[in-house]
Design a protein around this motif. Structure first.
Motif, short mmCIF file in Angstrom:
data_model
loop_
_atom_site.label_atom_id
_atom_site.label_comp_id
_atom_site.label_asym_id
_atom_site.label_seq_id
_atom_site.Cartn_x
_atom_site.Cartn_y
_atom_site.Cartn_z
N HIS A 119 -66.65 19.50 13.42
CA HIS A 119 -66.79 18.97 14.58
C HIS A 119 -67.65 19.82 15.76
CE1 HIS A 119 -64.66 14.79 14.62
NE2 HIS A 119 -64.11 15.54 13.52
N THR A 177 -68.76 12.41 14.41
CA THR A 177 -68.27 13.31 13.18
C THR A 177 -66.91 12.54 12.75
OG1 THR A 177 -68.99 15.12 14.33
CG2 THR A 177 -67.37 15.43 12.30
N TYR A 185 -75.58 28.56 19.28
CA TYR A 185 -75.14 29.36 18.05
C TYR A 185 -74.76 30.49 18.40
CZ TYR A 185 -78.48 25.50 17.00
OH TYR A 185 -79.08 24.28 17.04
N LYS A 245 -71.04 27.52 21.08
CA LYS A 245 -71.35 27.38 19.70
C LYS A 245 -72.28 26.40 19.36
CE LYS A 245 -66.63 28.01 18.97
NZ LYS A 245 -65.25 28.34 18.42
N GLU A 246 -72.26 25.25 19.85
CA GLU A 246 -72.78 24.13 19.44
C GLU A 246 -74.32 24.32 19.86
OE1 GLU A 246 -69.97 20.23 19.85
OE2 GLU A 246 -70.71 21.19 21.72
N ASP A 256 -75.35 37.66 20.60
CA ASP A 256 -74.98 36.76 19.40
C ASP A 256 -73.57 36.56 19.43
OD1 ASP A 256 -74.41 39.16 18.49
OD2 ASP A 256 -75.60 39.13 16.76
N GLN A 257 -72.80 37.27 20.07
CA GLN A 257 -71.45 36.85 19.84
C GLN A 257 -70.41 37.29 21.28
OE1 GLN A 257 -69.97 39.05 16.64
NE2 GLN A 257 -70.46 41.03 17.42
N LYS A 305 -71.74 33.27 18.28
CA LYS A 305 -70.12 33.03 17.88
C LYS A 305 -69.32 33.42 19.00
CE LYS A 305 -72.72 33.35 13.97
NZ LYS A 305 -74.25 33.47 14.40
N ALA A 306 -68.56 32.47 19.70
CA ALA A 306 -67.68 32.50 20.58
C ALA A 306 -66.50 32.19 20.45
CB ALA A 306 -68.38 31.64 21.82
N ARG A 356 -71.15 22.41 0.57
CA ARG A 356 -72.05 22.08 1.61
C ARG A 356 -72.62 23.56 2.25
NH1 ARG A 356 -71.75 19.52 7.54
NH2 ARG A 356 -73.72 19.55 8.10
N ALA A 395 -72.60 24.31 13.54
CA ALA A 395 -74.08 24.50 14.09
C ALA A 395 -74.24 25.97 14.23
CB ALA A 395 -74.02 23.71 15.66
N MET A 396 -73.43 26.81 14.36
CA MET A 396 -73.79 28.29 14.65
C MET A 396 -74.14 29.10 13.11
SD MET A 396 -70.24 30.00 15.69
CE MET A 396 -68.80 29.68 14.88
N LEU A 426 -67.02 26.24 22.71
CA LEU A 426 -67.44 25.46 21.73
C LEU A 426 -68.95 24.94 22.40
CD1 LEU A 426 -67.04 23.18 19.54
CD2 LEU A 426 -66.09 21.83 21.16
N PRO A 474 -78.57 19.76 18.40
CA PRO A 474 -78.32 20.98 17.61
C PRO A 474 -78.41 20.91 16.09
CG PRO A 474 -76.73 20.65 19.34
CD PRO A 474 -77.35 19.55 19.31
N ARG A 475 -78.62 22.08 15.66
CA ARG A 475 -78.84 21.72 14.09
C ARG A 475 -77.63 21.54 13.51
NH1 ARG A 475 -79.76 28.45 13.98
NH2 ARG A 475 -77.51 28.96 13.89
N SER A 476 -77.45 20.91 12.35
CA SER A 476 -76.21 20.70 11.50
C SER A 476 -74.92 19.77 11.98
CB SER A 476 -75.47 22.10 11.22
OG SER A 476 -76.49 23.04 10.76
N ILE A 477 -75.28 19.32 13.37
CA ILE A 477 -74.07 18.33 13.71
C ILE A 477 -74.69 17.18 14.30
CG2 ILE A 477 -72.36 20.13 14.14
CD1 ILE A 477 -73.20 20.11 17.06
N TYR A 508 -83.93 27.16 21.45
CA TYR A 508 -83.20 26.09 20.72
C TYR A 508 -83.40 24.96 21.51
CZ TYR A 508 -81.17 29.94 18.18
OH TYR A 508 -81.02 31.29 17.38
#
Lengths: 345, 345
Positions: free
Chosen positions: B241, A342, A228, A224-225, A202-203, A230-231, B272, B245-246, A221, A335-338, A330
């Protein structure tokens, strides 16, 4: 399956870009030589910002040009843009739409600077403020996570740097990139299988230095995108100045360490992480010693020169992120939230 | 107890620096006006690099100077330093000893640039290559995690920027920083008690923008060095950007959001995160709306101007990191794996 097919499109996109944009690149290079350019002022966000990190090293090393990464809020919220005398102002944006990046180019033009847009949308707001446009011609990118627009942005920067430098051997090396990319993509099945091991990661920390500082940021990136995880990306030097304190035994570390001038510095750090912290290592390299340290070695061809290694080494990283996304269950396309575009101020 | 006492020394150090270094700052400012400086080229690592991030915004906003952060490996490993014509070359280093930072200043001098060292060691290798030295006079810093050398570096940059700008109101505002710092330190007991809630937090995101982009980086670095929490800093725009997502429900987010030009952008992001992700928020601010969003609100005085808010807002962040270190049972004086002076090439 857009993401997977877009990853696999990259060798062809790179190959055709080299032919189709050569003339434009020569025109930009001529303009750079004509003006008294003393430094580059570059604005970008997200993946394009990582292409900017590559430009930072390459334009420095090949063209003697210092590079300042723009702080867009000085242009948008603070409305106090700096004086850009003798700067080449570059905006990089896949969509050409982010208002903050556009505002930097508009200000550059207002101050009579030479302005250059690098984008996949040659008819966007970004290009309206640009003296020159490098069209990265990546074709429609459907997946939210950028892959082929990243490598075509890198290629555009590499072409420009090679032509401004003038040494023809660099162009010859550019012609080999597509082939190197193709050979790396053959590791797909191996990567799909090996990625299973990281199902519950997870990280992570992603290390790279010099030209591949950009690769570390872009790999992180994508993780992360898409996954998910945490990198956090670091140069091995910045990492030693504090953040190494948080590493515990068995912590997973990703590293981009191809042969080249910064290899020894990266290798010493990886060796320390392995020996002192029993770190888990995923290593992209063409050096046997570095690959031997890794639980998951990802090989790139032996003859890739360091300055072009970011174009090749990001491919196994993209595949790793893609297959880890599937392993974690996933959605690799959305991906969720993006969203694809942007718009930040 | 060096770390705690060094945090508490800051108001006095800042106050005396303002008096003792004023003349030197005026000399540097005169030299900047005399030379045809077109941009700043700045080299630093770790905490000092975060002071460089503050300089990036402040020298841009107050002095119209673009700032390029140096890529030291171009000077050391690649041996291809860029051409620094018309640059003011600045090195920031507490110890004045890191070879990569020294090498940038040496090259700046070789290229006949105006060079400035900002350091706590006025007799170090760094100052030998400098035309001017701003001695941050922080006194002996014993704790490995830098606190008073960070704020005295920020103060040195703020003094220089105010004098180069010439508007006397800025100097008057500088004279109030020490008092604001003192009032913030009174929250110590509240922070000590509230930090308990984060005893088992193992990762976080730290958000800041504009002038406080630096504060987000420095807060994250203190958390990594002292509490071993994986803390990644972002501007709210870069965060949108991709990395957003994470974020999962309940994820802890630290944010620095004082009143000012970028406040709305930060506030919208925090709202948000709270509404869409039920994020846990630790917020440093002087705006009631922003503080009301937080489970842990950390208040700074209402009249701190935005440009000086990084000097004040880092103090509750330092105290938070310090008390969380104790809550987690770690050594606040000598974190594992790192040393006071890190010599990277």
């Amino acid at each position: 399956m857009s993401l997977y097919s877009e990853i696999n499109e990259q060798p062809e996109r790179i190959k055709s870009l080299l032919v189709s944009q050569k003339r434009t690149v020569e025109q930009v290079a001529a303009a750079i030589h004509k003006h008294d350019i003393q430094y580059v002022f570059l604005a970008a966000r997200g993946t394009s910002d990582n292409a900017g990190r590559y430009a930072n090293y390459l334009l420095g090393a090949f063209n003697g040009l210092p590079l300042a990464l723009a702080t867009p809020s000085l242009f948008t919220y603070y409305k106090r843009p700096p004086k850009l005398k003798n700067a080449l102002v570059i905006g990089i944006s896949q969509s050409g739409q982010s208002p903050d990046i556009v505002s930097v180019l508009v200000e550059g033009r207002r101050q009579n600077c030479l302005t250059l847009a690098i984008t996949n949308e040659p008819e966007s707001s970004l290009t309206q403020a640009a003296d020159f446009v490098l069209d990265i011609q990546a074709g429609d990118e459907k997946a939210v996570a950028a892959t082929k627009t990243y490598t075509t942005e890198l290629m555009s920067v590499a072409m420009l740097s090679a032509i401004v430098n003038g040494n023809k051997k660099y162009w010859k090396e550019l012609e080999k990139v597509s082939g190197w990319m193709k050979s790396v993509l053959k590791q797909n099945d191996f990567i799909a299988q090996s990625a299973q091991r990281y199902r519950y990661m997870d990280q992570t920390i992603v290390l790279g230095r010099g030209f591949n500082y950009a690769t570390a940021f872009e790999w992180a990136l994508k993780l992360k995108e898409l996954t998910y995880v945490k990198a956090e990306p670091y140069s091995s030097a910045d990492f030693a100045h504090g953040p190494i304190a948080m590493i515990e035994n068995g912590f997973p570390i990703m590293a981009v360490a191809p042969k080249g001038k910064v290899f020894d510095s990266m290798y010493q750090m990886l060796k320390r992480l392995r020996e002192e912290f029993s770190a888990e290592l995923v290593v992209i390299s063409n050096d046997k010693k570095a690959l031997a340290l890794a639980q998951m070695p990802l090989t790139i061809p032996a003859d890739v020169p360091e300055w072009l290694s970011p174009l090749v080494s990001i491919l196994p990283a993209q595949l790793f992120a893609y297959h880890l996304t599937l392993a974690k269950g996933y959605n690799a396309e959305n991906p969720r939230s993006i969203h694809k575009v942007t718009k930040t101020k």
